[in-house]
Design a protein around this motif. Structure first.
Motif, short mmCIF file in Angstrom:
data_model
loop_
_atom_site.label_atom_id
_atom_site.label_comp_id
_atom_site.label_asym_id
_atom_site.label_seq_id
_atom_site.Cartn_x
_atom_site.Cartn_y
_atom_site.Cartn_z
N ALA A 118 1.42 -2.54 1.35
CA ALA A 118 0.89 -1.28 1.90
C ALA A 118 -0.48 -0.95 1.30
CB ALA A 118 1.87 -0.14 1.62
N ARG A 119 -0.78 -1.52 0.14
CA ARG A 119 -2.07 -1.30 -0.52
C ARG A 119 -3.01 -2.49 -0.33
NH1 ARG A 119 2.00 1.31 -2.61
NH2 ARG A 119 1.73 3.34 -3.57
N ASN A 120 -2.66 -3.38 0.60
CA ASN A 120 -3.45 -4.58 0.92
C ASN A 120 -3.65 -5.50 -0.27
OD1 ASN A 120 -3.81 -3.95 3.68
ND2 ASN A 120 -5.44 -2.51 3.12
N LEU A 121 -2.67 -5.56 -1.15
CA LEU A 121 -2.75 -6.44 -2.32
C LEU A 121 -1.81 -7.64 -2.19
CD1 LEU A 121 -2.80 -3.67 -5.04
CD2 LEU A 121 -4.72 -5.13 -4.35
N TYR A 122 -0.85 -7.56 -1.28
CA TYR A 122 0.12 -8.63 -1.07
C TYR A 122 0.17 -8.91 0.42
CZ TYR A 122 4.58 -11.14 -0.98
OH TYR A 122 5.57 -12.08 -0.80
N SER A 123 -0.03 -10.18 0.80
CA SER A 123 -0.06 -10.52 2.22
C SER A 123 1.03 -11.50 2.63
CB SER A 123 -1.43 -11.09 2.60
OG SER A 123 -1.68 -12.26 1.84
N GLY A 124 1.90 -11.83 1.70
CA GLY A 124 2.95 -12.80 2.02
C GLY A 124 4.17 -12.15 2.63
N PRO A 125 5.17 -12.97 2.92
CA PRO A 125 6.42 -12.43 3.46
C PRO A 125 7.21 -11.70 2.37
CG PRO A 125 6.64 -14.77 3.06
CD PRO A 125 5.20 -14.42 2.80
N VAL A 126 8.03 -10.77 2.76
CA VAL A 126 8.90 -10.07 1.82
C VAL A 126 10.09 -11.00 1.55
CG1 VAL A 126 10.36 -8.05 1.44
CG2 VAL A 126 8.17 -7.82 2.63
N THR A 127 10.04 -11.64 0.38
CA THR A 127 11.03 -12.65 0.02
C THR A 127 12.07 -12.16 -0.98
OG1 THR A 127 9.67 -13.45 -1.79
CG2 THR A 127 9.35 -14.51 0.36
N ALA A 128 11.80 -11.01 -1.60
CA ALA A 128 12.68 -10.47 -2.65
C ALA A 128 12.72 -11.37 -3.88
CB ALA A 128 14.08 -10.19 -2.13
N ARG A 129 11.71 -12.22 -4.02
CA ARG A 129 11.61 -13.11 -5.19
C ARG A 129 10.29 -12.84 -5.90
NH1 ARG A 129 11.31 -18.46 -3.15
NH2 ARG A 129 11.15 -17.58 -1.08
N MET A 130 10.34 -12.89 -7.23
CA MET A 130 9.14 -12.70 -8.03
C MET A 130 8.42 -14.04 -8.11
SD MET A 130 7.43 -10.35 -9.58
CE MET A 130 8.54 -9.00 -9.92
N ASP A 131 7.73 -14.36 -7.02
CA ASP A 131 7.03 -15.64 -6.91
C ASP A 131 5.57 -15.48 -7.37
OD1 ASP A 131 5.89 -14.22 -4.82
OD2 ASP A 131 6.94 -15.32 -3.27
#
Length: 169
Positions: A118-131
């Protein structure tokens, strides 16, 4: 036999940075990775900023030139090269409180990913993993706040609206 999946191993490794400070039988936090005086049951991260060291090389005069009464040089001055280390800035250790492992569930991590997206800092899929992609986004979020770490601080989790902020009396 139970075999851990790759995702459960990744989650376990990602949570390894969270150090739970549990009191021992005497009630102290002895042996846990935490700052002095940390409250029992809290988790902490640590950022070490290395010292800045400079190598200084100088020419030092060992003996002056010898001259006669007319100013003629009888023997030249002698010099030695001296090299030393100078600390320009001391090493700094910064402790910061983190959400404990029991809070960092897959649902929580998915919420972190959505909040960073939402803050344009993460563009990957929501994986629920700390990747690695999630950790990089966490670091991008925290850097302007003065923390250069990919481990989520409790303050950042509060700012993202993921952890309740205690009300002071």
């Amino acid at each position: 036999m139970i075999r851990p999946t790759l995702s459960s191993l990744a989650l376990a490794l990602s949570l390894a940075a969270c150090q739970t400070v549990a009191p021992n039988a005497s009630g102290s936090n002895l042996g846990a990775e935490a700052p002095p005086g940390a409250a029992p049951g809290t988790c902490w991260g640590k950022q070490d900023t290395p010292a800045v060291i400079e190598t200084v090389t100088e020419q030092v005069q060992l003996s002056p030139a010898e001259t006669d009464a007319s100013g003629k040089i009888l023997s030249p001055a002698t010099y030695a090269t001296v090299t030393r280390q100078a600390i320009l800035q001391e090493r700094v250790t910064t402790w910061y409180e983190t959400p404990c492992a029991d809070v960092q569930t897959p649902d929580f991590i998915a919420s972190v990913q959505r909040a960073l997206a939402a803050r344009n800092l993460y563009s990957g899929p929501v994986t629920a993993r700390m990747d690695p992609r999630t950790r990089a986004a966490i670091q991008r979020y925290q850097l302007p706040l003065g923390l250069d770490s990919d481990t989520l601080s409790l303050d950042s989790a509060r700012r993202l609206g993921l952890v309740a902020t205690p009300i002071s009396d």
